[in-house]
Design a protein around this motif. Structure first.
Motif, PDB file in Angstrom:
ATOM      1  N   UNK A  17       0.820  -1.212   0.000  1.00 20.50           N
ATOM      2  CA  UNK A  17       0.000   0.000   0.000  1.00 20.50           C
ATOM      3  C   UNK A  17       0.853   1.260   0.000  1.00 20.50           C
ATOM      4  N   UNK A  18       1.968   1.238   0.741  1.00 19.11           N
ATOM      5  CA  UNK A  18       2.834   2.410   0.824  1.00 19.11           C
ATOM      6  C   UNK A  18       3.509   2.705  -0.503  1.00 19.11           C
ATOM      7  N   UNK A  19       4.029   1.676  -1.151  1.00 24.11           N
ATOM      8  CA  UNK A  19       4.693   1.869  -2.446  1.00 24.11           C
ATOM      9  C   UNK A  19       3.685   2.326  -3.494  1.00 24.11           C
ATOM     10  N   UNK A  20       2.514   1.717  -3.502  1.00 22.09           N
ATOM     11  CA  UNK A  20       1.463   2.120  -4.437  1.00 22.09           C
ATOM     12  C   UNK A  20       1.089   3.580  -4.232  1.00 22.09           C
ATOM     13  N   UNK A  21       0.909   3.986  -2.969  1.00 20.52           N
ATOM     14  CA  UNK A  21       0.521   5.360  -2.685  1.00 20.52           C
ATOM     15  C   UNK A  21       1.582   6.359  -3.094  1.00 20.52           C
ATOM     16  N   UNK A  22       2.833   6.109  -2.708  1.00 19.01           N
ATOM     17  CA  UNK A  22       3.915   7.041  -3.044  1.00 19.01           C
ATOM     18  C   UNK A  22       4.131   7.127  -4.542  1.00 19.01           C
ATOM     19  N   UNK A  23       4.125   5.988  -5.208  1.00 18.76           N
ATOM     20  CA  UNK A  23       4.312   5.974  -6.657  1.00 18.76           C
ATOM     21  C   UNK A  23       3.190   6.744  -7.358  1.00 18.76           C
ATOM     22  N   UNK A  24       1.957   6.483  -6.954  1.00 16.84           N
ATOM     23  CA  UNK A  24       0.826   7.164  -7.574  1.00 16.84           C
ATOM     24  C   UNK A  24       0.858   8.656  -7.272  1.00 16.84           C
ATOM     25  N   UNK A  25       1.295   9.018  -6.058  1.00 18.37           N
ATOM     26  CA  UNK A  25       1.374  10.430  -5.701  1.00 18.37           C
ATOM     27  C   UNK A  25       2.351  11.179  -6.581  1.00 18.37           C
ATOM     28  N   UNK A  26       3.532  10.612  -6.777  1.00 16.09           N
ATOM     29  CA  UNK A  26       4.537  11.260  -7.622  1.00 16.09           C
ATOM     30  C   UNK A  26       4.079  11.316  -9.072  1.00 16.09           C
ATOM     31  N   UNK A  27       3.660  10.159  -9.600  1.00 15.28           N
ATOM     32  CA  UNK A  27       3.331  10.068 -11.027  1.00 15.28           C
ATOM     33  C   UNK A  27       2.100  10.897 -11.388  1.00 15.28           C
ATOM     34  N   UNK A  28       1.024  10.737 -10.623  1.00 13.63           N
ATOM     35  CA  UNK A  28      -0.217  11.434 -10.982  1.00 13.63           C
ATOM     36  C   UNK A  28      -0.083  12.937 -10.811  1.00 13.63           C
ATOM     37  N   UNK A  29       0.566  13.386  -9.735  1.00 13.17           N
ATOM     38  CA  UNK A  29       0.706  14.821  -9.518  1.00 13.17           C
ATOM     39  C   UNK A  29       1.668  15.449 -10.515  1.00 13.17           C
ATOM     40  N   UNK A 161       6.600  16.812  -6.303  1.00 12.39           N
ATOM     41  CA  UNK A 161       6.505  17.653  -7.501  1.00 12.39           C
ATOM     42  C   UNK A 161       6.002  19.060  -7.200  1.00 12.39           C
ATOM     43  N   UNK A 162       5.162  19.193  -6.176  1.00 12.39           N
ATOM     44  CA  UNK A 162       4.648  20.520  -5.827  1.00 12.39           C
ATOM     45  C   UNK A 162       5.760  21.404  -5.281  1.00 12.39           C
ATOM     46  N   UNK A 163       6.687  20.817  -4.565  1.00 15.56           N
ATOM     47  CA  UNK A 163       7.847  21.586  -4.084  1.00 15.56           C
ATOM     48  C   UNK A 163       8.662  22.112  -5.268  1.00 15.56           C
TER      49      UNK A 163
END
Length: 229
Positions: A17-29, A161-163
């Motif tokens: 769940x952690x890897x999925x969340x972090x990966x999706x956060x970076x890629x989608x944003x 990415x927001x940073x």
């Protein structure tokens, strides 16, 4: 002499769940930011779109993980309830079923009967859950843990990415965002591989490739339509 072993399979639930969340956060944003930037939007609009993506994505990840893992938990619960009823109604048949499993795994019939008898005497439902249904402490569904892990790591991943958007002018975002995001993805892949005991280079390459593809496609859509948001 004591021999202590620490197995990484105990980390599967929260690590996935952690890897999925972090990966999706970076890629989608990063993809969202690139798509909006490619359409000609200014830094403020890009940042607003990115923050909205972070909030919406984190909530979506939490809800999605909770619902999907809850479905798994419901299925496991139903199977365990059925197995419990069968143990009460036909214990001899369940004993024979468990012994047959051990025979298929390599034990002779007499030893398999003995093992099945001893395990069922100690914890019949636990033995059948583990050896017949494949449900163990390691694989048991934990919806709340999965939801928090996924939402939390999505937020952390999306914040990266927001940073970059805050640090660079709009004219440089088309290069700064994908470059930094690919670096973040490579670090994520390396970290997850190290925690899970997998090959680092393979994991980093896999994560980076799919992230680059997602960002390229989204940037292409933004450039194609070319409408400022």
């Amino acid at each position: 002499m004591k021999h202590s072993e620490r197995h990484r399979t105990k980390r599967i639930g929260w690590l996935r769940a952690a890897v999925l969340g972090a990966n999706d956060g970076i890629v989608s944003t990063a993809s969202l930011v690139l798509g909006v930037a490619a359409a000609g939007a200014d830094s403020k609009a890009v940042l607003v779109a990115g923050v909205a993506g972070l909030v919406a994505g984190a909530m979506s990840m939490a809800a999605g993980e909770y619902v999907s893992v809850s479905s798994q938990a419901d299925t496991e619960g139903a199977d365990l309830a059925r197995e419990k009823a069968e143990l009460a109604d036909a214990p001899e048949q369940e004993h024979a079923e468990l012994a047959a499993i051990y025979v298929r795994r390599g034990l002779d019939r007499a030893l398999a009967d003995t093992v099945a008898s001893q395990l069922m005497k100690q914890d019949a439902l636990g033995a059948h859950a583990r050896d017949e249904l494949g449900i163990s402490e390691v694989s048991t569904a934990r919806p709340i843990q999965a939801a928090f892990a996924s939402a939390g790591t999505f937020s952390v991943g999306a914040a990266l990415p927001l940073c970059v958007v805050l640090l660079f002018p709009a004219s440089l975002l088309m290069w700064a965002v994908p470059g930094s995001s690919l670096l973040f993805l490579a670090l994520l892949g390396s970290l997850s591989a190290k925690v899970g005991g997998a090959p680092v280079l393979q994991a980093a390459s896999r994560v980076t490739f799919w992230g680059a593809l997602a960002m390229a496609l989204t940037a292409g859509v933004g450039a194609l339509f070319g409408v400022a948001v």
